[in-house]
Design a protein around this motif. Structure first.
Motif, PDB file in Angstrom:
ATOM      1  N   VAL A 197       0.818  -1.178   0.070  1.00 32.48           N
ATOM      2  CA  VAL A 197      -0.172  -0.082  -0.142  1.00 32.48           C
ATOM      3  C   VAL A 197       0.960   1.220   0.203  1.00 32.48           C
ATOM      4  N   GLU A 198       1.997   1.006   0.601  1.00 29.92           N
ATOM      5  CA  GLU A 198       3.029   2.207   0.701  1.00 29.92           C
ATOM      6  C   GLU A 198       3.884   2.202  -0.511  1.00 29.92           C
ATOM      7  N   ARG A 248      -7.040  -8.282  -7.792  1.00 29.73           N
ATOM      8  CA  ARG A 248      -7.039  -7.075  -6.846  1.00 29.73           C
ATOM      9  C   ARG A 248      -7.260  -7.685  -5.449  1.00 29.73           C
ATOM     10  N   ARG A 262     -10.373  -4.923   4.223  1.00 35.55           N
ATOM     11  CA  ARG A 262      -9.625  -4.375   3.128  1.00 35.55           C
ATOM     12  C   ARG A 262      -9.248  -2.922   3.304  1.00 35.55           C
ATOM     13  N   CYS A 263      -8.008  -2.679   2.163  1.00 35.25           N
ATOM     14  CA  CYS A 263      -7.319  -1.354   2.458  1.00 35.25           C
ATOM     15  C   CYS A 263      -7.385  -0.966   0.991  1.00 35.25           C
ATOM     16  N   ALA A 264      -6.503  -0.102   0.710  1.00 35.39           N
ATOM     17  CA  ALA A 264      -6.559   0.858  -0.753  1.00 35.39           C
ATOM     18  C   ALA A 264      -5.797  -0.153  -1.580  1.00 35.39           C
ATOM     19  N   ASP A 267      -7.440  -0.908  -5.011  1.00 37.53           N
ATOM     20  CA  ASP A 267      -7.622   0.006  -6.010  1.00 37.53           C
ATOM     21  C   ASP A 267      -6.243   0.168  -6.964  1.00 37.53           C
ATOM     22  N   ARG A 306      -2.858   3.353  -9.661  1.00 36.52           N
ATOM     23  CA  ARG A 306      -4.039   3.604  -8.933  1.00 36.52           C
ATOM     24  C   ARG A 306      -5.027   4.236  -9.990  1.00 36.52           C
ATOM     25  N   THR A 353      -8.949   3.082  -9.428  1.00 39.56           N
ATOM     26  CA  THR A 353     -10.153   2.822  -9.397  1.00 39.56           C
ATOM     27  C   THR A 353     -10.806   3.385  -7.907  1.00 39.56           C
ATOM     28  N   SER A 354     -11.914   3.262  -7.534  1.00 38.67           N
ATOM     29  CA  SER A 354     -12.571   3.694  -6.209  1.00 38.67           C
ATOM     30  C   SER A 354     -13.120   2.480  -5.632  1.00 38.67           C
ATOM     31  N   LEU A 380     -12.469   0.560  -3.135  1.00 42.18           N
ATOM     32  CA  LEU A 380     -12.556   0.834  -1.868  1.00 42.18           C
ATOM     33  C   LEU A 380     -13.786   1.530  -1.156  1.00 42.18           C
ATOM     34  N   LYS A 381     -13.962   2.832  -1.742  1.00 40.87           N
ATOM     35  CA  LYS A 381     -14.815   3.638  -1.464  1.00 40.87           C
ATOM     36  C   LYS A 381     -16.284   3.214  -1.889  1.00 40.87           C
TER      37      LYS A 381
END
Length: 260
Positions: A49-50, A156, A196-198, A201, A209, A211-212, A214-215
């Motif tokens: 994620v980082e 994903r 789940r996390c980012a 996406d 990156r 998509t959205s 996670l939102k």
């Protein structure tokens, strides 16, 4: 129900590779997340994620040879254990590892823009957030695709197994907690939902990156501050699982409970 997809990665956070079959040992999928990239100065396992570029690294671990494609260059060698042992913490758990000598550290450092090394996990599942097996279903993926209005690549979610649940309702797997599930020659005990996390996406091949999801998930799957998709499981009977294998929940038993 049957096994629709199988995926593992020899490198923690590396490209999730589709497989036709996998051997489940007592502690999880054999060959899954054997190696990890570590920042020694920070004392941390590098997280996708980082550092999204990590997902572009395609790792293969076959017959004692580690082959990793890093930024378009494939580096292949037999890992040499350095004897330098690490005692790190990964999401609140101890993670015993050993630094690997070889050509990978320099290339990973260049890709990530920081000094890192490659390490091998001394214990299976050392760099896994929850249980070593994860399950998602076609029904849940279909619901998310409908909500998001796009095709959702199952990679994903980096699930060990994607189960085809046919016409069953989305997120049927939520009701499997505490149940035993037979998959091919193996048996699992299904656990709780997966936060789940980012990472979902990130495009599975490029790490881009865009998509959205996670939102979108948060709009209908937010529960007590967690956005869950899929479920964890642990191995209670080792065995081989292949694409197309039947997936079946074992009957419930006990007072007041009827078989299903």
């Amino acid at each position: 129900m049957h096994v629709h997809g199988i995926g593992v990665s020899a490198l923690k956070g590396g490209r999730h590779r589709s497989r036709s079959h996998v051997l489940l040992g007592p502690d999880g999928p054999v060959g899954d997340r054997v190696f990890a990239v570590v920042d020694l100065e920070a004392g941390q396992v590098i997280r996708t994620v980082e550092h999204p570029s990590l997902v572009t690294c395609d790792a293969r671990w076959d017959d004692g040879v580690l082959s990793v494609e890093i930024d378009g260059q494939r580096i292949e060698a037999v890992p040499r254990m350095s004897g330098r042992r690490l005692a790190l913490e990964y999401w609140g758990r101890a993670a015993a590892m050993e630094v690997v000598d070889g050509p990978w550290a320099q290339e990973f450092s260049r890709l990530l823009g920081r000094a890192v090394v490659l390490a091998r996990c001394s214990v299976v599942g050392a760099v896994v957030y929850g249980d070593s097996v994860t399950l998602s279903t076609t029904g849940s993926l279909g619901r998310l695709a409908d909500e998001a209005g796009i095709i959702v690549d199952e990679r994903r979610f980096r699930s060990t197994f994607t189960i085809d649940t046919g016409d069953a309702a989305a997120h049927a797997e939520d009701s499997w907690a505490g149940r035993e599930l037979d998959l091919g020659g193996a048996r699992l005990l299904v656990g709780h939902g997966i936060p789940r996390c980012a990472v979902i996406d990130l495009e599975p091949d490029t790490g881009a990156r865009g998509t959205s999801l996670l939102k979108t998930l948060a709009g209908y799957r937010l529960n007590a501050g967690e956005i869950e998709f899929g479920v964890y499981a642990r191995v209670i009977r080792p065995g081989t699982v292949s694409l197309g294998d039947r997936a079946s929940l074992r009957p419930l038993s006990g007072p007041g409970r009827s078989p299903t």
